[in-house]
Design a protein around this motif. Sequence first.
Motif, PDB file in Angstrom:
ATOM      1  N   UNK A 138     -14.421  -6.143 -49.437  1.00 34.36           N
ATOM      2  CA  UNK A 138     -14.476  -5.457 -48.136  1.00 34.36           C
ATOM      3  C   UNK A 138     -13.104  -4.939 -47.704  1.00 34.36           C
ATOM      4  N   UNK A 139     -12.289  -4.512 -48.674  1.00 39.67           N
ATOM      5  CA  UNK A 139     -10.998  -3.905 -48.363  1.00 39.67           C
ATOM      6  C   UNK A 139      -9.893  -4.885 -48.042  1.00 39.67           C
ATOM      7  N   UNK A 140     -10.140  -6.169 -48.225  1.00 41.47           N
ATOM      8  CA  UNK A 140      -9.126  -7.174 -47.866  1.00 41.47           C
ATOM      9  C   UNK A 140      -8.254  -7.612 -49.032  1.00 41.47           C
ATOM     10  N   UNK A 141      -8.641  -7.283 -50.254  1.00 39.11           N
ATOM     11  CA  UNK A 141      -7.889  -7.758 -51.421  1.00 39.11           C
ATOM     12  C   UNK A 141      -7.580  -6.605 -52.364  1.00 39.11           C
ATOM     13  N   UNK A 142      -6.508  -6.774 -53.117  1.00 41.60           N
ATOM     14  CA  UNK A 142      -6.171  -5.854 -54.180  1.00 41.60           C
ATOM     15  C   UNK A 142      -5.718  -6.684 -55.381  1.00 41.60           C
ATOM     16  N   UNK A 143      -5.463  -6.058 -56.481  1.00 43.37           N
ATOM     17  CA  UNK A 143      -5.028  -6.753 -57.689  1.00 43.37           C
ATOM     18  C   UNK A 143      -3.570  -6.438 -57.965  1.00 43.37           C
ATOM     19  N   UNK A 144      -2.991  -7.112 -58.932  1.00 42.21           N
ATOM     20  CA  UNK A 144      -1.597  -6.897 -59.290  1.00 42.21           C
ATOM     21  C   UNK A 144      -1.417  -6.978 -60.790  1.00 42.21           C
ATOM     22  N   UNK A 145      -0.184  -6.829 -61.224  1.00 43.51           N
ATOM     23  CA  UNK A 145       0.186  -6.931 -62.628  1.00 43.51           C
ATOM     24  C   UNK A 145       1.271  -7.999 -62.715  1.00 43.51           C
ATOM     25  N   UNK A 146       1.132  -8.901 -63.683  1.00 39.75           N
ATOM     26  CA  UNK A 146       2.150  -9.920 -63.896  1.00 39.75           C
ATOM     27  C   UNK A 146       2.896  -9.596 -65.194  1.00 39.75           C
ATOM     28  N   UNK A 147       4.209  -9.620 -65.126  1.00 38.42           N
ATOM     29  CA  UNK A 147       5.038  -9.384 -66.304  1.00 38.42           C
ATOM     30  C   UNK A 147       5.719 -10.709 -66.644  1.00 38.42           C
ATOM     31  N   UNK A 148       5.485 -11.201 -67.850  1.00 39.20           N
ATOM     32  CA  UNK A 148       6.029 -12.484 -68.278  1.00 39.20           C
ATOM     33  C   UNK A 148       6.910 -12.258 -69.503  1.00 39.20           C
ATOM     34  N   UNK A 149       8.115 -12.791 -69.436  1.00 42.67           N
ATOM     35  CA  UNK A 149       9.041 -12.724 -70.556  1.00 42.67           C
ATOM     36  C   UNK A 149      10.163 -13.703 -70.268  1.00 42.67           C
ATOM     37  N   UNK A 150      10.955 -13.989 -71.251  1.00 42.98           N
ATOM     38  CA  UNK A 150      12.077 -14.899 -71.079  1.00 42.98           C
ATOM     39  C   UNK A 150      13.205 -14.269 -70.285  1.00 42.98           C
ATOM     40  N   UNK A 151      14.177 -15.104 -69.969  1.00 47.65           N
ATOM     41  CA  UNK A 151      15.371 -14.628 -69.260  1.00 47.65           C
ATOM     42  C   UNK A 151      16.031 -13.524 -70.077  1.00 47.65           C
ATOM     43  N   UNK A 152      16.366 -12.425 -69.419  1.00 39.76           N
ATOM     44  CA  UNK A 152      17.016 -11.312 -70.101  1.00 39.76           C
ATOM     45  C   UNK A 152      16.065 -10.438 -70.895  1.00 39.76           C
ATOM     46  N   UNK A 153      14.757 -10.650 -70.736  1.00 39.82           N
ATOM     47  CA  UNK A 153      13.760  -9.896 -71.496  1.00 39.82           C
ATOM     48  C   UNK A 153      13.486  -8.500 -70.975  1.00 39.82           C
ATOM     49  N   UNK A 154      14.053  -8.134 -69.826  1.00 41.13           N
ATOM     50  CA  UNK A 154      13.884  -6.783 -69.304  1.00 41.13           C
ATOM     51  C   UNK A 154      12.764  -6.608 -68.299  1.00 41.13           C
ATOM     52  N   UNK A 155      12.292  -7.696 -67.706  1.00 47.07           N
ATOM     53  CA  UNK A 155      11.183  -7.607 -66.743  1.00 47.07           C
ATOM     54  C   UNK A 155      11.553  -6.750 -65.531  1.00 47.07           C
ATOM     55  N   UNK A 156      12.668  -7.062 -64.915  1.00 45.23           N
ATOM     56  CA  UNK A 156      13.089  -6.333 -63.711  1.00 45.23           C
ATOM     57  C   UNK A 156      13.327  -4.869 -64.028  1.00 45.23           C
ATOM     58  N   UNK A 157      13.989  -4.591 -65.142  1.00 44.24           N
ATOM     59  CA  UNK A 157      14.254  -3.205 -65.530  1.00 44.24           C
ATOM     60  C   UNK A 157      12.957  -2.457 -65.797  1.00 44.24           C
TER      61      UNK A 157
END
Length: 104
Positions: free
Chosen positions: A52-71
Amino acid sequence: MPNPTEAARILQKLRNLRVDTPRDAAFTTHLDRLLCRDEAGNLLPEPQRFSAGRETHGVMVVDGAGGGKTTLISRALERHPVLSGATGRHYLDASVPTPPPSRA
């Protein structure tokens, strides 16, 4: 040998280089699935909504430290045709320190 200022400039230029990988395309595909489309199939800067328009979905990015997730995420959002551009940014960007502060 270049002077220290020139060396620092060259090193910064090299640090800013990045080659796209299949992971970039996969992330963009998942990101596009989260957005609504108009009658012609064009993406809109509006999330798909459920329950009913109250929820949405997302994407999860999983990787080790320095794996480039933020970039990966920053670059995809900055380059996305409907989330960034002439009409401005249509996303919220926030940083959480590591480790996150504890609540008192």
